[in-house]
Each structure stands twice: as structure tokens, then as C-alpha cells.
Design an enzyme around this catalytic site. Structure first.
Site, PDB file in Angstrom:
ATOM      1  N   TRP A 131      35.169 -10.038  31.412  1.00 44.74           N
ATOM      2  CA  TRP A 131      37.129 -10.765  31.196  1.00 44.74           C
ATOM      3  C   TRP A 131      37.587  -9.412  32.397  1.00 44.74           C
ATOM      4  CZ3 TRP A 131      40.500  -5.941  29.207  1.00 44.74           C
ATOM      5  CH2 TRP A 131      42.324  -6.543  29.368  1.00 44.74           C
ATOM      6  N   ASP A 161      29.298 -12.456  27.592  1.00 43.32           N
ATOM      7  CA  ASP A 161      30.977 -12.883  26.841  1.00 43.32           C
ATOM      8  C   ASP A 161      31.904 -13.222  27.830  1.00 43.32           C
ATOM      9  OD1 ASP A 161      33.113 -12.705  24.843  1.00 43.32           O
ATOM     10  OD2 ASP A 161      33.374 -10.853  25.974  1.00 43.32           O
ATOM     11  N   TYR A 176      39.530 -16.552  30.262  1.00 42.42           N
ATOM     12  CA  TYR A 176      39.541 -15.901  31.559  1.00 42.42           C
ATOM     13  C   TYR A 176      39.522 -16.099  33.092  1.00 42.42           C
ATOM     14  CZ  TYR A 176      37.429 -12.888  26.948  1.00 42.42           C
ATOM     15  OH  TYR A 176      37.252 -11.937  26.466  1.00 42.42           O
TER      16      TYR A 176
END
Length: 62
Positions: free
Chosen positions: A26, A50, A55
Site C-alpha cells: 500500500w 500483500d 493500490y
């Protein structure tokens, strides 16, 4: 309490193990920054990356 490392895992109810610690993407800008960040994370041992469509850096992360 012991801190988790990038090699520690959780065992799921189906027997599959997943890493306890993930590398978050992120706010990492798309392009070379995201690509190099993930490449370096993999080099040092991360196996859980992740990411999310929101994003907007998926292509670079992949």
C-alpha cells in the site's frame, strides 16, 4: 511474546501453511519503485506479498 519472522507460518484448518508476516505494498508507487521493493522483499525472505487492486500498483508488484 516472540516476534514473528518472515519464515514463521500459521497452519490453516485445511492444513496449508501461510506466512505470519507479509510485505505490504500500500502506498508504494507503481513502476520501478514497486517492482524493486517487492524484488528486494523476496530476496530477504518474504513470501507473502500483500496487494490489492485499489493500490493501483498490481502490474509493477506482479
Amino acid at each position: 511474546m516472540k516476534m514473528a519472522t518472515v519464515t514463521d507460518t500459521y497452519k490453516l484448518s485445511n492444513g496449508i501453511e501461510i506466512p505470519k508476516v507479509g510485505f505490504g505494498t500500500w502506498q508504494i508507487p507503481a513502476g520501478d519503485v514497486a517492482y524493486n521493493s517487492v524484488a528486494n522483499a523476496l530476496k530477504v525472505g518474504y513470501r507473502h506479498i500483500d496487494t490489492a487492486k485499489a493500490y493501483a500498483n498490481e502490474a509493477s508488484v506482479g
